[in-house]
Design an enzyme around this catalytic site. Structure first.
Site, PDB file in Angstrom:
ATOM      1  N   ASP A 135     -15.897   2.151   7.650  1.00  0.00           N
ATOM      2  CA  ASP A 135     -14.478   2.499   7.631  1.00  0.00           C
ATOM      3  C   ASP A 135     -13.723   1.454   6.806  1.00  0.00           C
ATOM      4  O   ASP A 135     -14.289   0.425   6.418  1.00  0.00           O
ATOM      5  CB  ASP A 135     -13.990   2.492   9.089  1.00  0.00           C
ATOM      6  CG  ASP A 135     -12.671   3.221   9.259  1.00  0.00           C
ATOM      7  OD1 ASP A 135     -12.273   3.975   8.354  1.00  0.00           O
ATOM      8  OD2 ASP A 135     -12.035   3.042  10.316  1.00  0.00           O
TER       9      ASP A 135
ATOM     10  N   GLU B 166     -11.574   0.665   1.434  1.00  0.00           N
ATOM     11  CA  GLU B 166     -10.840   0.967   0.174  1.00  0.00           C
ATOM     12  C   GLU B 166     -10.764  -0.241  -0.759  1.00  0.00           C
ATOM     13  O   GLU B 166     -10.612  -0.022  -1.964  1.00  0.00           O
ATOM     14  CB  GLU B 166      -9.439   1.479   0.509  1.00  0.00           C
ATOM     15  CG  GLU B 166      -9.455   2.860   1.143  1.00  0.00           C
ATOM     16  CD  GLU B 166      -9.938   2.857   2.591  1.00  0.00           C
ATOM     17  OE1 GLU B 166      -9.723   1.849   3.282  1.00  0.00           O
ATOM     18  OE2 GLU B 166     -10.549   3.851   3.016  1.00  0.00           O
TER      19      GLU B 166
END
Ligand SMILES: *[C@@H]1O[C@H](CO)[C@@H](O)[C@H](O)[C@H]1NC(C)=O
Ligand SMILES: *[C@@H]1O[C@H](CO)[C@@H](O)[C@H](O)[C@H]1NC(C)=O
Ligand SMILES: *[C@@H]1O[C@H](CO)[C@@H](O)[C@H](O)[C@H]1NC(C)=O
Ligand SMILES: *[C@@H]1O[C@H](CO)[C@@H](O)[C@H](O)[C@H]1NC(C)=O
Ligand SMILES: CC(=O)N[C@H]1CO[C@H](CO)[C@@H](O)[C@@H]1O
Length: 888
Positions: free
Chosen positions: A467, A470
């Site tokens: 997770d 980015e």
């Protein structure tokens, strides 16, 4: 108000007049290019007439929403022109382009540049624009082809006679697929722009965004692409980057185009119709895929970027997750009620609250005391477990107490500041400040592998969920903030949220092994996925499960994706279909949205409709955020549980079909979930449909998407369709039209397409159990009374069963009242104990008088026939025996 209206009206009349006169001029702006052809000359905010004219562009207002008011004139002073002759190369040709004038939009223009065409395969063209004098950043994804001659290729690449345009045509039809005027070309150090017309407005793809429609609106919509921790909102750039689109040409051929570039970028879709690509680094590296069917396009695309991985069979089962169970007791209560209601359920996820103080590679020994033992308990029930790991590592534990940091520090595995030696320090979930592993660095891969392997001895996971990659950082850049330089603040920032490259992440001038974060930012999740896939395989000895929030071109080879932190809203339910269709185009078919929504509290009805739709996501997981009311399918009482169970049992019974689609995807690059357009491309009415979708070619899901609705308007393309529940044929009068289909709260409308044979298996509450059950075949006949299909089967979780030929593959054909099963591969011994126990035929015209199985007649009691044309035949035949069943 009234005055405004009449003015607008006048404008419309004038515009219409312009249209009638067939003029390419804009009536409101005499002499200027037509509104639909405008290309924005001031793509950054703050355009004014003065600023516009200062850059040699035309300023003219318009009522057309989103159309630029500052645009390039027809005799634009910008762009490039051809210099010299076309030079032949090994696999194509190359030509030098010179900048035309000294005017510059954003400075540091590069000239000359080279345009090079490479005929990689007969259906794949690469063309790129680069600086011949300096190596610029290129995405480390090698896409190569053996090379073909210009004659062999299905495309033709050429310059217009006056050398002002560069075009690609489909040879067979002459359709122009790509047409770029050189005058619209920009190639400077931090601003590259190219425009092409497209042959139609049926354009799909580009990501990752929450798109309001699957078929794009081409009225000057601009989408930014730059990986970002961003809950889905319209037009925002989200977690991953996929600069890929597919376009359906007016004659229904389809092609696809990839821009292989990882820099922050955006694309404007204009009504001409045309596309304008802008990126702030790297090179223009385009790949064009000739199709000609949508499915061919995706097959060719995944051949280039990597075929999707083969998921484990258990991972096609239903999965449950939430952030904020808070304790093992609450988790156990949830699992217990799932079991009490016998709801099919294969996988339990553990979000960050299982960790001790949100530290990777730990578990909370107070609130989750006994977790390792509980994981074993679930495994004994045939279930599987996924643990989450975040990419950031706190640096503020007592020295010597937190190995992930100490070891990483020793090995030098972090993303560094611009000095290249001190680690970038930001802030995220763990206490204190955090550093960020640089997965483009081979040493980081070593470090990660070691820690994941050691953690397997602590928590016996079956897969890893990565997770926040980015990468997410809760600050704007790392400490002490980003320096004011051209890398951190480039002259043009694409149309991304906050118009900032560092908001919620690291400064662009940070250093990674592969280069500046400026270039590698959107590759962070992508570079973490493959090493995680490899270590999960190494740790478990089984097929890997890796679920990644951030993805890039080629991520599907090693990872799955979910659509991110969606909201419990009806809009999100609807748009999730668009998301799963798009990720199938991006080569990541193992995809789903958080069932019932992640953020906000859900409602009974929304969650129930979402359980129904989500039962048909390839990746079917109910997931929830901290603080929200519980939303697992067992928490709403008897009725809800009963309906969820029934719908999931349908999923489970069709898993052999779904698994076979994944086999096709892994081997041939097929999509798993498809739009109606994908299968019925020549029917223009399907081009805009995104409220229903297909599993493969043969199974239509038409969910309820509106609160209070008890029916759905379903479009039936030209084929035979059968109601899944009743086997009744959809009336011919409904074809090529919308029809209202009843959908009480208990039901999601499902249809089988004639011409296909779907393998099924008696369902159970886990796939571990259902995999032992008998098989059936559903044979849905087309107008000619024919059908075909196949079944792929293996042990479900060994590595490389296809490559090692440890699988079973059967092909089914039904024709002239005769079913034949042909065994193409019998390499999996586990198939020997399995059998068929029934065969269902839909769309038979007459009741058969007699039936024979491999020459022996079957007693009349073994089959039943309904007036609807549905025949059910009970048999008992081994899966590994070839069958020949004749109906007389
Ligand atoms: C980052 O800095 C460390 C030293 O702190 C060094 O070992 C490592 O190679 C650097 N990595 C990069 C990509 O600059
Ligand atoms: C959502 O539900 C939780 C738990 O039932 C409750 O505490 C919270 O206030 C609710 N939130 C909203 C916005 O209604
Ligand atoms: C489609 O259905 C509508 C409403 O039922 C009907 O009026 C129309 O004629 C149908 N169109 C076709 C092409 O059958
Ligand atoms: C046929 O067999 C399949 C698989 O065993 C089972 O799921 C299905 O319910 C059966 N259908 C009928 C009509 O018996
Ligand atoms: C329900 C849902 O999943 N909605 C959106 C979630 O976010 C993705 C993008 O990541 C969109 O594509 C979905 O439509």
């Amino acid at each position: 108000m009234a005055r405004m209206r009449s003015l607008c009206f006048l404008a419309i009349v004038l515009a219409a007049l312009g249209g009638c006169l067939g003029s390419s001029r804009d009536a409101q702006c005499p002499g200027a290019v037509a509104v639909k052809k405008r290309i924005d000359c001031h793509p950054q905010p703050g355009a004014s007439q003065e600023a516009c004219e200062a850059r040699g562009c035309t300023w003219c207002s318009t009522d057309v929403p989103n159309a630029p008011w500052c645009f390039f004139p027809e005799d634009s002073p910008y762009g490039y022109s051809r210099a010299g002759n076309i030079e032949k190369t090994d696999k194509g040709w190359r030509v030098t382009l010179n900048k035309r004038q000294s005017l510059s939009l954003f400075g540091n223009d590069i000239s000359p540049i080279v345009l090079e065409a490479e005929f990689q395969t007969k259906d794949r063209l690469r063309f790129r624009l680069y600086d011949p004098n300096k190596q610029r950043f290129e995405v480390p994804l090698k896409i190569e082809g053996p090379g073909v001659t210009a004659e062999e290729a299905n495309y033709e690449v050429e310059f217009s006679e006056d050398s002002t345009h560069f075009t690609v045509k489909r040879k067979s039809t002459g359709t122009v697929l790509w047409d770029s005027p050189l005058v619209d070309l920009f190639f400077s150090n931090q601003f590259l722009q190219i425009t092409t017309t497209v042959p139609s407005t049926s354009v799909y793809g580009f990501g990752e965004h929450e798109h309001p429609t699957f078929k794009h609106n081409m009225d000057f919509s601009t989408y930014g692409m730059y990986a970002r921790d961003q809950a889905p909102t319209s037009f925002a750039n989200l977690y991953g980057v996929h600069p890929f689109y597919m376009c359906v040409e007016p004659d229904s051929n389809a092609h696809g185009v990839l821009l292989l570039n990882s820099n922050a970028q955006d694309v404007t879709l204009s009504p001409n119709p045309s596309l304008t690509f802008r990126t702030i680094g790297g090179i223009f590296d385009f790949y064009l895929f000739l199709g000609p069917t949508p499915e061919n396009v995706i097959q060719q695309y995944t051949e280039a970027i990597g075929r999707p991985h083969m998921p484990a069979y258990w991972s096609l089962g239903f999965q449950l997750s939430r952030w904020g169970y808070g304790s093992l007791d609450v988790l156990k209560q949830t699992v217990d009620r799932m079991h009490r209601y016998d709801i099919p359920y294969d996988v339990q996820h553990l979000d960050i609250d299982y960790m001790e103080r949100r530290l990777d590679f730990t578990y909370d020994k107070v609130n989750f005391a006994g977790l390792p033992e509980y994981i074993q308990e679930l495994k004994k029930k045939g279930m599987h477990n996924i643990v989450i790991l975040d990419p950031f590592i706190t640096k503020d534990e007592e020295p010597g107490t937190y190995k992930p940091y100490d070891l990483g520090q020793e090995m030098g595995v972090w993303v560094n500041n611009s000095d290249g030696v001190t680690p970038a320090v930001g802030q995220a979930w763990p206490p204190g400040d955090s550093v960020f592993p640089d997965y483009t660095n081979p040493r980081t891969v070593e470090w990660w592998t070691q820690l994941c392997l050691e953690f397997k001895d602590v928590l016996d996971y079956d897969g890893i969920w990565i997770d926040m990659n980015e990468p997410s950082n809760f600050l704007r850049g790392q400490y002490p903030g980003c320096a004011d330089n051209e890398i951190n603040n480039p002259p043009y920032i694409p149309s991304i949220s906050d118009r900032s490259l560092s908001q919620k992440t690291l400064c662009p001038d940070s250093k990674t092994y592969l280069g500046e974060h400026y270039n590698t930012h959107s590759l962070f999740g992508w570079s973490q996925t493959e090493p995680t896939f490899n270590v999960v395989q190494q740790a478990t000895g089984k097929r890997a499960f890796v679920l990644s929030r951030s993805t890039f071109v080629g991520s599907g080879k090693h990872g799955a994706h979910w659509l991110g932190d969606n909201f419990s809203q009806w809009k999100d339910l609807r748009r999730s279909i668009i998301g799963i269709l798009e990720f199938n185009l991006f080569g990541i078919p193992y995809i789903g949205a958080d069932i019932c929504g992640f953020n906000y509290n859900t409602t009974y009805e929304l969650c129930l409709r979402w359980m129904q739709l989500g039962s048909f996501y390839p990746f079917s997981r109910n997931h929830n955020a901290e603080g929200n009311s519980e939303q697992d399918p067992a928490v709403f009482g008897d009725e809800f549980a009963r309906i969820s169970r029934a719908t999931l049992l349908i999923r489970y019974s069709l898993l052999p079909y779904l698994y076979t689609l994944f086999y096709e995807s892994h081997v041939h690059g097929n999509t798993v979930v498809r739009s109606l357009m994908h299968e019925f491309t020549s029917d223009q009415q399907t081009h805009g449909i995104d409220t229903a979708f297909l599993w493969g070619p043969a199974f239509m899901i038409a969910p309820v998407l509106d609160e209070g609705a008890r029916s759905v308007d379903v479009y039936f393309p030209d084929a035979e369709w059968f109601d899944y529940y009743t086997g009744l044929k959809v009336p011919s009068a409904w074809k090529k039209n919308y029809s209202t289909v009843s959908a009480p709260l208990s039901k999601i409308p499902l249809f089988i397409r004639g011409g296909y044979i779907l393998p099924e298996q008696a369902p159970a509450t886990t796939t571990t159990k259902s995999r032992l059950n008998p098989f059936g075949l559903i044979i849905a006949l087309d107008e000619q009374g024919e059908a075909s299909g196949s079944l792929f089967w293996d042990d479900g979780d060994s590595i490389d069963t296809i490559e090692n030929e440890n699988y079973f593959l059967a092909k089914y054909t039904f024709s002239k009242g005769n079913l034949k099963t042909e065994i193409l591969k019998n390499g999996y011994p586990g198939a020997d104990t399995l059998k068929y126990n029934n065969i269902t035929i839909l769309g038979l015209k007459l009741r058969p008088q007699a039936v024979t199985l491999n020459g022996r007649s079957i007693h009349g009691d073994a089959f039943s026939f309904e007036m609807s044309g549905k025949l059910t035949l009970r048999i008992s035949a081994p899966l590994t025996q070839e069958l020949n069943i004749k109906f007389y």
